[in-house]
Design a protein around this motif. Structure first.
Motif, PDB file in Angstrom:
ATOM      1  N   ALA A 215      47.646  35.449  41.665  1.00 50.91           N
ATOM      2  CA  ALA A 215      47.375  36.589  41.269  1.00 50.91           C
ATOM      3  C   ALA A 215      48.612  37.322  41.626  1.00 50.91           C
ATOM      4  O   ALA A 215      49.045  38.173  40.963  1.00 50.91           O
ATOM      5  CB  ALA A 215      46.343  37.457  42.047  1.00 50.91           C
TER       6      ALA A 215
ATOM      7  N   ALA B 255      46.482  43.503  35.679  1.00 46.12           N
ATOM      8  CA  ALA B 255      45.905  42.373  36.487  1.00 46.12           C
ATOM      9  C   ALA B 255      44.302  42.786  36.672  1.00 46.12           C
ATOM     10  O   ALA B 255      43.564  41.665  36.698  1.00 46.12           O
ATOM     11  CB  ALA B 255      46.353  42.253  37.596  1.00 46.12           C
ATOM     12  N   LEU B 256      44.164  43.905  36.878  1.00 46.90           N
ATOM     13  CA  LEU B 256      42.370  44.166  37.104  1.00 46.90           C
ATOM     14  C   LEU B 256      41.734  43.958  36.031  1.00 46.90           C
ATOM     15  O   LEU B 256      40.318  43.692  36.166  1.00 46.90           O
ATOM     16  CB  LEU B 256      42.436  45.781  37.345  1.00 46.90           C
ATOM     17  CG  LEU B 256      42.723  46.302  38.947  1.00 46.90           C
ATOM     18  CD1 LEU B 256      42.683  47.833  39.102  1.00 46.90           C
ATOM     19  CD2 LEU B 256      41.714  45.481  40.021  1.00 46.90           C
ATOM     20  N   ARG B 257      42.185  44.076  34.897  1.00 45.97           N
ATOM     21  CA  ARG B 257      41.463  43.885  33.680  1.00 45.97           C
ATOM     22  C   ARG B 257      41.514  42.323  33.100  1.00 45.97           C
ATOM     23  O   ARG B 257      40.690  41.805  32.326  1.00 45.97           O
ATOM     24  CB  ARG B 257      41.973  44.985  32.542  1.00 45.97           C
ATOM     25  CG  ARG B 257      41.906  46.412  32.802  1.00 45.97           C
ATOM     26  CD  ARG B 257      42.490  47.007  31.501  1.00 45.97           C
ATOM     27  NE  ARG B 257      41.507  46.980  30.692  1.00 45.97           N
ATOM     28  CZ  ARG B 257      41.808  47.613  29.294  1.00 45.97           C
ATOM     29  NH1 ARG B 257      42.789  48.131  29.269  1.00 45.97           N
ATOM     30  NH2 ARG B 257      41.021  47.414  28.330  1.00 45.97           N
ATOM     31  N   SER B 258      42.751  41.566  33.494  1.00 45.93           N
ATOM     32  CA  SER B 258      42.892  40.401  32.865  1.00 45.93           C
ATOM     33  C   SER B 258      42.869  39.205  33.732  1.00 45.93           C
ATOM     34  O   SER B 258      43.320  38.069  32.968  1.00 45.93           O
ATOM     35  CB  SER B 258      43.826  40.569  31.710  1.00 45.93           C
ATOM     36  OG  SER B 258      45.040  40.721  32.464  1.00 45.93           O
ATOM     37  N   ALA B 259      43.144  39.538  34.854  1.00 49.04           N
ATOM     38  CA  ALA B 259      43.144  38.130  35.881  1.00 49.04           C
ATOM     39  C   ALA B 259      42.328  37.269  35.886  1.00 49.04           C
ATOM     40  O   ALA B 259      41.147  37.572  35.621  1.00 49.04           O
ATOM     41  CB  ALA B 259      43.386  38.725  37.476  1.00 49.04           C
ATOM     42  N   GLU B 260      42.750  36.207  35.844  1.00 47.70           N
ATOM     43  CA  GLU B 260      41.682  34.786  35.846  1.00 47.70           C
ATOM     44  C   GLU B 260      42.250  33.779  36.856  1.00 47.70           C
ATOM     45  O   GLU B 260      43.122  33.793  37.238  1.00 47.70           O
ATOM     46  CB  GLU B 260      41.665  34.109  34.351  1.00 47.70           C
ATOM     47  CG  GLU B 260      41.632  34.972  33.034  1.00 47.70           C
ATOM     48  CD  GLU B 260      39.950  35.076  33.174  1.00 47.70           C
ATOM     49  OE1 GLU B 260      39.374  34.577  33.852  1.00 47.70           O
ATOM     50  OE2 GLU B 260      39.489  36.228  32.580  1.00 47.70           O
TER      51      GLU B 260
ATOM     52  N   TRP C 165      41.849  32.447  43.269  1.00 50.81           N
ATOM     53  CA  TRP C 165      42.715  33.606  42.961  1.00 50.81           C
ATOM     54  C   TRP C 165      44.225  33.404  43.206  1.00 50.81           C
ATOM     55  O   TRP C 165      44.993  33.807  42.705  1.00 50.81           O
ATOM     56  CB  TRP C 165      42.098  34.876  43.443  1.00 50.81           C
ATOM     57  CG  TRP C 165      40.678  35.366  42.873  1.00 50.81           C
ATOM     58  CD1 TRP C 165      39.618  35.282  43.521  1.00 50.81           C
ATOM     59  CD2 TRP C 165      40.441  35.655  41.413  1.00 50.81           C
ATOM     60  NE1 TRP C 165      38.487  35.626  42.731  1.00 50.81           N
ATOM     61  CE2 TRP C 165      39.219  35.937  41.379  1.00 50.81           C
ATOM     62  CE3 TRP C 165      41.312  35.806  40.404  1.00 50.81           C
ATOM     63  CZ2 TRP C 165      38.529  36.384  40.058  1.00 50.81           C
ATOM     64  CZ3 TRP C 165      40.829  36.126  39.115  1.00 50.81           C
ATOM     65  CH2 TRP C 165      39.264  36.674  39.155  1.00 50.81           C
TER      66      TRP C 165
ATOM     67  N   ALA D 292      38.065  31.473  44.119  1.00 49.82           N
ATOM     68  CA  ALA D 292      37.657  32.328  42.981  1.00 49.82           C
ATOM     69  C   ALA D 292      36.056  32.395  43.057  1.00 49.82           C
ATOM     70  O   ALA D 292      35.582  31.998  42.206  1.00 49.82           O
ATOM     71  CB  ALA D 292      38.335  31.878  41.728  1.00 49.82           C
TER      72      ALA D 292
ATOM     73  N   THR E 206      35.316  38.897  42.539  1.00 51.00           N
ATOM     74  CA  THR E 206      35.690  39.783  41.306  1.00 51.00           C
ATOM     75  C   THR E 206      37.113  40.113  41.151  1.00 51.00           C
ATOM     76  O   THR E 206      38.011  39.649  42.139  1.00 51.00           O
ATOM     77  CB  THR E 206      34.883  41.165  41.534  1.00 51.00           C
ATOM     78  OG1 THR E 206      35.692  41.750  42.722  1.00 51.00           O
ATOM     79  CG2 THR E 206      33.605  41.107  41.696  1.00 51.00           C
ATOM     80  N   ARG E 207      37.610  40.375  40.110  1.00 56.63           N
ATOM     81  CA  ARG E 207      38.927  40.542  39.879  1.00 56.63           C
ATOM     82  C   ARG E 207      39.506  41.678  40.965  1.00 56.63           C
ATOM     83  O   ARG E 207      40.710  41.670  41.456  1.00 56.63           O
ATOM     84  CB  ARG E 207      39.323  41.269  38.537  1.00 56.63           C
ATOM     85  CG  ARG E 207      39.181  40.017  37.302  1.00 56.63           C
ATOM     86  CD  ARG E 207      39.804  40.498  36.180  1.00 56.63           C
ATOM     87  NE  ARG E 207      39.527  39.625  35.064  1.00 56.63           N
ATOM     88  CZ  ARG E 207      38.574  39.440  34.320  1.00 56.63           C
ATOM     89  NH1 ARG E 207      37.877  40.394  34.070  1.00 56.63           N
ATOM     90  NH2 ARG E 207      38.683  38.488  33.371  1.00 56.63           N
TER      91      ARG E 207
ATOM     92  N   ALA F   6      40.406  40.064  44.034  1.00 54.02           N
ATOM     93  CA  ALA F   6      41.686  39.464  43.865  1.00 54.02           C
ATOM     94  C   ALA F   6      42.775  40.153  43.964  1.00 54.02           C
ATOM     95  O   ALA F   6      43.741  39.819  44.769  1.00 54.02           O
ATOM     96  CB  ALA F   6      41.515  38.682  42.472  1.00 54.02           C
TER      97      ALA F   6
END
Length: 328
Positions: A154, A182-187, A201, A235, A238-239, A242
């Motif tokens: 991350a 990053a809050l919307r798309s982190a994987e 993460w 992981a 949640t994002r 992360a």
């Protein structure tokens, strides 16, 4: 092996001290230009400025080939510049003078060096400490020396997003936009360690033992501890958790813990080891990157192998005798 530290009288007024300034460090932070103070207190120092396209190693190597090579290697810049100069100080067996000129100055703060004046005080007093570091090897590339931490996941991806926007938005605003993305798309990404695969993460490999309540160990608490403190954030959450886990200050982390935004201890695996080896697997279209002391390194798409090994007493550093290594 410890570098020979010259007597304070030998380097009085900056005689035999090479200082390289990186004017691009900490550009988003308002600070007083140190040139006047350095000229006043160290008038005999050889002060160079790192220009666009200049290589720090070229400047130092040329100075070391001179008839009167410097007895002390100094740097004014952020953590990345400090780590690069530390590698050169180790190579040339010279003590390192750190002058904080970056955004966070994690390493300088750990050494009790809060500003340029404090750094000069340590030089004039001859106060030094032997500092452990980590050698980082990615795939078959030459090893890199880092003083604070190495990470994947991350945080490097957030830095990558920020740097893509830095020229247009600046460092701070670019960082805010990067955090929002990053809050919307982190994987999660996959790592393989000791033949076992895990979805994580992030992984932080810090130099020396650090606060067990934190995940991001970007500022060390002990300068000579010859161990790696590894935090593997699995992981499972949640994002939001992360991204919250990237808080590296004690106060910030405490607030996030109170709001129950930090990951629970069961999600974070901790190892205290002399070396750490993993293979990082990235999905197509995702950045294949890692960070050492705030410096982003890109690798070939698909993943890479990362090996970190502790180096005890790697470099001799001027430090305040009562240096405070606490994080803010």
């Amino acid at each position: 092996m410890a570098a020979a530290v010259p007597e304070p009288s030998v380097v009085a007024r900056g005689r035999g001290v090479l200082i390289v300034r990186n004017p691009r460090s900490g550009t988003a932070v308002l600070r007083i230009d140190p040139a006047e103070l350095i000229a006043e207190r160290l008038p005999e120092a050889d002060v160079r400025e790192l220009g666009e396209g200049d290589d720090l190693a070229d400047i130092v190597d040329a100075a070391m080939r001179a008839d009167a090579p410097p007895a002390v290697l100094g740097v004014y810049g952020g953590d990345g510049s400090v780590s690069r100069m530390a590698e050169l100080a180790r190579k040339h067996d010279r003590p390192l003078l750190v002058m904080p000129g970056g955004t966070f100055n994690h390493f300088a703060r750990s050494a009790g060096i809060v500003d340029v004046a404090t750094a000069i005080d340590a030089l004039e007093g001859g106060s030094t400490v032997e500092v452990s570091a980590v050698e980082v090897t990615a795939d078959d590339e030459p090893p890199i020396l880092a003083l604070n931490a190495v990470s994947i996941g991350a945080y490097p991806e957030l830095i990558d997003e920020r740097d893509r926007r830095r020229a247009r938005l600046g460092k701070w605003l670019g960082g805010i936009v990067a955090a929002w993305i990053a809050l919307r798309s982190a994987e999660p990404l996959a790592i393989v360690r000791d033949g076992r695969r895990a979805r994580v993460w992030s992984v932080f490999i810090g130099v020396g033992r650090s606060d067990p309540k934190r995940v991001a160990t970007m500022q060390r608490e002990d300068l000579d501890d010859p161990t790696l403190d590894v935090r593997i954030h699995h992981a499972r959450g949640t994002r939001m958790r992360a991204i919250a886990s990237l808080a590296f200050g004690k106060r910030t982390a405490a607030v996030l813990h109170s709001l129950k935004l930090m990951p629970p201890r069961s999600d974070v695996e901790r190892l205290v080891v002399p070396e750490f080896d993993m293979t990082v697997r990235t999905e197509p279209g995702r950045p294949s990157v890692y960070v050492h002391d705030g410096e982003l390194e890109e690798r070939a798409e698909g993943g890479f192998r990362l090996r970190c090994v502790i180096v005890p007493r790697a470099v001799t550093v001027y430090a305040r005798e009562d240096g405070d290594a606490s994080a803010g």
